[in-house]
Design a protein around this motif. Structure first.
Motif, mmCIF file in Angstrom:
data_model
loop_
_atom_site.group_PDB
_atom_site.id
_atom_site.type_symbol
_atom_site.label_atom_id
_atom_site.label_comp_id
_atom_site.label_asym_id
_atom_site.label_seq_id
_atom_site.Cartn_x
_atom_site.Cartn_y
_atom_site.Cartn_z
ATOM 1 N N MET A 151 0.865 -1.203 0.000
ATOM 2 C CA MET A 151 0.000 0.000 0.000
ATOM 3 C C MET A 151 0.889 1.235 0.000
ATOM 4 S SD MET A 151 -1.596 2.613 1.985
ATOM 5 C CE MET A 151 -1.133 2.281 3.670
ATOM 6 N N ASN A 152 0.816 1.977 -1.084
ATOM 7 C CA ASN A 152 1.642 3.176 -1.175
ATOM 8 C C ASN A 152 0.780 4.406 -0.934
ATOM 9 O OD1 ASN A 152 3.467 5.136 -1.688
ATOM 10 N ND2 ASN A 152 3.696 4.705 -3.875
ATOM 11 N N PRO A 153 0.986 5.053 0.203
ATOM 12 C CA PRO A 153 0.148 6.231 0.484
ATOM 13 C C PRO A 153 0.364 7.359 -0.510
ATOM 14 C CG PRO A 153 1.388 5.556 2.437
ATOM 15 C CD PRO A 153 1.913 4.763 1.304
ATOM 16 N N LEU A 154 1.532 7.330 -1.196
ATOM 17 C CA LEU A 154 1.856 8.457 -2.058
ATOM 18 C C LEU A 154 1.403 8.263 -3.498
ATOM 19 C CD1 LEU A 154 5.435 9.523 -0.898
ATOM 20 C CD2 LEU A 154 3.265 10.605 -0.431
ATOM 21 N N GLU A 155 0.498 7.318 -3.724
ATOM 22 C CA GLU A 155 0.088 7.068 -5.106
ATOM 23 C C GLU A 155 -0.495 8.296 -5.773
ATOM 24 O OE1 GLU A 155 -1.515 2.925 -4.904
ATOM 25 O OE2 GLU A 155 -2.726 3.789 -6.526
ATOM 26 N N SER A 156 -1.326 9.027 -5.049
ATOM 27 C CA SER A 156 -1.877 10.249 -5.615
ATOM 28 C C SER A 156 -2.171 11.176 -4.458
ATOM 29 C CB SER A 156 -3.161 9.960 -6.380
ATOM 30 O OG SER A 156 -4.180 9.642 -5.462
ATOM 31 N N LYS A 157 -2.485 12.428 -4.782
ATOM 32 C CA LYS A 157 -2.775 13.383 -3.711
ATOM 33 C C LYS A 157 -4.001 12.941 -2.917
ATOM 34 C CE LYS A 157 -0.629 17.482 -5.655
ATOM 35 N NZ LYS A 157 -0.723 18.863 -6.110
ATOM 36 N N GLN A 158 -4.984 12.343 -3.608
ATOM 37 C CA GLN A 158 -6.189 11.917 -2.875
ATOM 38 C C GLN A 158 -5.880 10.795 -1.909
ATOM 39 O OE1 GLN A 158 -6.208 12.961 -5.958
ATOM 40 N NE2 GLN A 158 -8.257 13.201 -6.802
ATOM 41 N N THR A 159 -5.133 9.787 -2.380
ATOM 42 C CA THR A 159 -4.835 8.670 -1.479
ATOM 43 C C THR A 159 -4.007 9.165 -0.309
ATOM 44 O OG1 THR A 159 -2.885 8.058 -2.758
ATOM 45 C CG2 THR A 159 -4.914 6.838 -3.219
ATOM 46 N N TYR A 160 -3.093 10.091 -0.555
ATOM 47 C CA TYR A 160 -2.271 10.599 0.549
ATOM 48 C C TYR A 160 -3.138 11.355 1.553
ATOM 49 C CZ TYR A 160 1.555 12.660 3.166
ATOM 50 O OH TYR A 160 2.409 13.029 4.180
ATOM 51 N N GLN A 161 -4.060 12.176 1.039
ATOM 52 C CA GLN A 161 -4.933 12.932 1.949
ATOM 53 C C GLN A 161 -5.765 11.985 2.803
ATOM 54 O OE1 GLN A 161 -5.507 16.724 2.187
ATOM 55 N NE2 GLN A 161 -6.044 15.642 4.040
ATOM 56 N N GLN A 162 -6.306 10.929 2.176
ATOM 57 C CA GLN A 162 -7.114 9.966 2.937
ATOM 58 C C GLN A 162 -6.253 9.270 3.970
ATOM 59 O OE1 GLN A 162 -8.501 7.487 -0.191
ATOM 60 N NE2 GLN A 162 -10.105 8.901 -0.819
ATOM 61 N N TYR A 163 -5.034 8.915 3.571
ATOM 62 C CA TYR A 163 -4.116 8.236 4.487
ATOM 63 C C TYR A 163 -3.804 9.128 5.685
ATOM 64 C CZ TYR A 163 0.448 6.793 6.231
ATOM 65 O OH TYR A 163 1.505 6.469 7.045
ATOM 66 N N VAL A 164 -3.538 10.419 5.408
ATOM 67 C CA VAL A 164 -3.195 11.355 6.486
ATOM 68 C C VAL A 164 -4.380 11.542 7.430
ATOM 69 C CG1 VAL A 164 -2.700 13.795 6.975
ATOM 70 C CG2 VAL A 164 -1.390 12.583 5.256
ATOM 71 N N ASP A 165 -5.588 11.632 6.857
ATOM 72 C CA ASP A 165 -6.768 11.795 7.715
ATOM 73 C C ASP A 165 -6.916 10.628 8.666
ATOM 74 O OD1 ASP A 165 -8.819 13.416 5.171
ATOM 75 O OD2 ASP A 165 -7.513 14.233 6.725
ATOM 76 N N LYS A 166 -6.631 9.417 8.132
ATOM 77 C CA LYS A 166 -6.751 8.238 9.014
ATOM 78 C C LYS A 166 -5.680 8.252 10.079
ATOM 79 C CE LYS A 166 -6.726 4.842 6.249
ATOM 80 N NZ LYS A 166 -6.468 3.585 5.603
ATOM 81 N N LYS A 167 -4.476 8.729 9.701
ATOM 82 C CA LYS A 167 -3.307 8.615 10.557
ATOM 83 C C LYS A 167 -3.281 9.679 11.655
ATOM 84 C CE LYS A 167 0.391 6.046 10.545
ATOM 85 N NZ LYS A 167 0.521 4.699 10.756
ATOM 86 N N SER A 168 -3.937 10.820 11.410
ATOM 87 C CA SER A 168 -3.785 11.937 12.341
ATOM 88 C C SER A 168 -4.482 11.648 13.646
ATOM 89 C CB SER A 168 -4.352 13.217 11.739
ATOM 90 O OG SER A 168 -3.648 13.521 10.578
ATOM 91 N N PRO A 169 -3.830 11.987 14.757
ATOM 92 C CA PRO A 169 -4.425 11.687 16.063
ATOM 93 C C PRO A 169 -5.670 12.531 16.299
ATOM 94 C CG PRO A 169 -2.485 13.037 16.345
ATOM 95 C CD PRO A 169 -2.560 12.721 14.889
ATOM 96 N N ASN A 170 -6.650 11.930 16.966
ATOM 97 C CA ASN A 170 -7.877 12.665 17.242
ATOM 98 C C ASN A 170 -7.785 13.425 18.543
ATOM 99 O OD1 ASN A 170 -9.371 11.884 14.992
ATOM 100 N ND2 ASN A 170 -9.737 9.884 15.917
ATOM 101 N N SER A 171 -8.492 14.560 18.612
ATOM 102 C CA SER A 171 -8.568 15.269 19.883
ATOM 103 C C SER A 171 -9.482 14.473 20.804
ATOM 104 C CB SER A 171 -9.165 16.647 19.700
ATOM 105 O OG SER A 171 -8.623 17.266 18.579
ATOM 106 N N PRO A 172 -9.285 14.612 22.101
ATOM 107 C CA PRO A 172 -10.181 13.927 23.043
ATOM 108 C C PRO A 172 -11.543 14.604 23.053
ATOM 109 C CG PRO A 172 -8.593 15.264 24.217
ATOM 110 C CD PRO A 172 -8.239 15.393 22.780
ATOM 111 N N ILE A 173 -12.408 14.257 22.088
ATOM 112 C CA ILE A 173 -13.603 15.068 21.842
ATOM 113 C C ILE A 173 -14.610 14.988 22.976
ATOM 114 C CG2 ILE A 173 -14.801 13.297 20.469
ATOM 115 C CD1 ILE A 173 -15.787 15.667 18.708
ATOM 116 N N ILE A 174 -14.722 13.814 23.626
ATOM 117 C CA ILE A 174 -15.713 13.705 24.711
ATOM 118 C C ILE A 174 -15.322 14.629 25.858
ATOM 119 C CG2 ILE A 174 -16.836 12.132 26.329
ATOM 120 C CD1 ILE A 174 -17.501 11.341 23.584
#
Lengths: 154, 130, 333
Positions: free
Chosen positions: A1-24
């Motif tokens: 799985m290459n996250p850098l295949e395209s800008k869209q795949t990279y953006q989706q990969y980054v969104d998944k990877k980014s840590p979430n704020s403690p929203i509750i």
């Protein structure tokens, strides 16, 4: 799985990877701090009504007092700690608006009082005034068109 | 000075105010955490929504129910502007659309500007700790 | 100098890094590397009236310190390369205006330190006896320029980074006994469309991987050749992304890869979210910690890759994405 295949795949990969704020936790803190600020406003408003002020003046007094308190806390370097903790709880009430005017005023003092403080005071809050006032003018004009056949133009 | 303190601290009205104010802030918090909107954009959304709902007469119900819980958040500021514009139109026609909103919010705007200037005179920004 | 492969260059007589100096602010002084810096200042103003003047003082004193430590008088330093994050790089130009050394200002955002070392090394090979490089950053001046006033009560997302208040400086020389700069791989601009200014690690990671992969392909080296591969300021978020991307390209760098932004702060105690950032991050961590490790021979081969985000506040407001860049230098003793 290459996250850098395209800008869209990279953006989706980054969104998944980014840590979430403690929203509750954030929502809980926003709820009770925001509620508390509003309650303080309600108490002040009740006192004003007991003293005989009408509704419009009471709410202006509440605004001015809450703005004054925010300005004071911002000046003492305390508001940003409250904001970090409460997030929307201090941003959404009128306290956030006041802090967004006082903080650039303090920051840009190094560029002088006229161009720095005076000129840059509205860097964060300016849009609120522009859009709020413009929206109110539109509301007034639309109201005039639809709801008042009997009022003359001037 | 006769202040009826039981009116001031009427528990029911304070609870309604607390809950509604808190819920409006939660909406804001969700925008902060789940979207990439900056604080300025979020405030614009809130003030414009308040103005529109105020113009449509819908926000009035929330204000009647929760008092400061609806007027202290920035949606209340928008509502105040819209209500002022409508009052202005009733009194002075088209000119009132321009003057009414700013008149209603005058106290808040003037206070923010003045206190901002005062604070810049007296204090100095310090380093953020976190 | 010889061209190696597509994008890398080796030195016929590798310049020596004679000495380094670093000065950092109070928050960095409370971090895990505090004992490695030459000086830790007590507050962000350091006696000056504005953040910008304070940053200029930090870079000025860092340069004075490295000149004193090296024993090379400034009259024998042929040129200097310096940069920072502020508009028109005023921090370095104003800080170093009394230096009387021919001055090349560089802007590479947070990659400026390695960029200036690369350029200084090239000059040393070409004509100079001694060259100087320096970069700085300051949390308060950077927040003021790029983000929000300090007193604003906003919350920072978990992917955001903390701009380091600090500066680092190095003197390179034709004569010396190492540590040597043996190779450079200048980077290309890589833009994978990230627009989130609060997630710089994600914006710069593709550029880092591009430069690192190119370096390996050009030189024929493997990750295991180096004792450490250190990036400038990708942070915790960027590090995760880099490990994934590099492994998808067939390189396993898990055992010897780290990041200056991760090293300089204690994530849990100092609440710095994804780690440190800024030109001063790579500069101070290299000049303080990594250089001392090289000198003590605890590290013999280091690949230092500083990463930068080439944007400004206008470009983000216009909806542009954030192009990244990464420059690599190989330092061996």
């Amino acid at each position: 799985m290459n996250p850098l295949e395209s800008k869209q795949t990279y953006q989706q990969y980054v969104d998944k990877k980014s840590p979430n704020s403690p929203i509750i936790k954030n929502c809980f803190n926003a709820f009770w701090v925001g509620g508390l600020i509003c309650t303080i406003g309600q108490i002040i408003s009740n006192i004003c009504k007991e003293r005989g002020f009408d509704i419009a003046t009471s709410s202006t007094i509440v605004s001015i007092i809450l703005i004054g308190i925010s300005a004071f806390l911002t000046g003492l370097n305390l508001f940003n700690k409250i904001g970090k903790f409460a997030g929307a709880g201090s941003l959404i009430p009128i306290t956030g608006f006041a802090n967004s005017i006082v903080s650039p005023a303090m920051e840009y003092k190094s560029e002088g009082y006229v161009m720095g403080v005076g000129g840059k005071m509205f860097t964060v809050a300016g849009p609120v005034l522009v859009f709020g006032i413009s929206a109110s003018i539109l509301v007034g004009i639309i109201y005039m068109i639809f709801a008042t056949e009997s009022i003359t133009l001037v | 000075m006769d202040i009826n303190w039981s009116n001031v601290f009427d528990i029911m009205s304070l609870v309604k105010c607390f809950v509604v104010g808190g819920l409006i802030c939660i909406i804001g918090q969700i925008l902060i955490d789940k979207t990439k909107l900056t604080p300025a954009r979020i405030l614009v959304i809130f003030v414009t929504t308040g103005a529109i709902l105020g113009g449509l007469g819908i926000y009035q119900y929330l204000v009647d129910f929760a008092g400061a819980g609806a007027t202290v958040p920035l949606t209340g500021f928008g509502y105040n502007l819209a209500k002022g514009a409508i009052e202005g139109v009733k009194q002075a026609g088209l000119v009132g659309a321009f003057t009414g909103g700013v008149k209603a919010a005058a106290g808040g705007i003037a206070a923010a500007i003045f206190f901002g200037y005062l604070a810049s005179l007296i204090s100095k920004p310090k380093m953020k700790k976190q | 100098m010889k061209k190696i492969g597509n994008q890398s260059y080796s030195f016929d007589s590798p310049p020596t890094i004679v000495d380094c100096a670093s000065i950092v602010g109070p928050k960095e002084a409370q971090g895990p590397l505090s004992k490695y810096f030459d000086l830790c200042i007590e507050d962000e103003f350091w006696g000056e009236k504005t953040w910008e003047k304070a940053e200029s003082k930090i870079i000025k004193e860092t340069v004075n310190t490295v000149i004193a430590k090296s024993g090379i008088p400034s009259a024998q330093i042929d040129c200097c390369f310096a940069g920072d994050l502020l508009n028109q790089c005023i921090s370095s130009s104003f800080g170093l205006r009394e230096l009387s050394i021919p001055f090349f200002g560089v802007f590479g955002a947070c990659s400026a330190f390695v960029e200036s070392m690369s350029l200084a090394a090239i000059c040393t090979e070409a004509f100079a006896e001694n060259t100087l490089c320096a970069t700085s950053s300051h949390f308060c001046s950077a927040e003021k320029q790029f983000r929000f006033p300090l007193e604003l009560g906003n919350q920072r997302p978990q992917s955001s980074q903390w701009t380091v208040t600090g500066a680092g400086s190095a003197i390179l020389s034709k004569n010396g006994t190492g540590p040597y700069i043996t190779m450079i791989t200048p980077g290309k601009i890589v833009d994978m469309g990230i627009k989130d200014g609060n997630n710089m690690g994600a914006a710069m990671a593709p550029a880092f991987c591009d430069t690192l992969t190119t370096h390996f392909l050009d030189t024929g080296r493997n990750p295991s050749y180096y004792d450490a591969i250190i990036s400038g300021d990708l942070g915790y978020v960027g590090k995760e992304i880099v490990l994934d991307i590099m492994s998808s390209k067939g390189y396993n760098i898990k055992s010897n890869y780290n990041d200056c932004g991760i090293l300089i702060f204690d994530k849990l105690k100092q609440d710095t979210h994804s780690g440190g950032s800024g030109c001063g991050c790579c500069a101070s961590v290299f000049s303080g910690y990594l250089f001392k490790e090289l000198r003590a021979r605890k590290m013999k081969k280091l690949l230092l890759i500083a990463t930068g985000a080439l944007m400004n506040s206008t470009s983000s407001q216009q909806g542009e994405s954030i192009p990244g860049i990464a420059h690599a230098i190989s330092i061996e003793i």
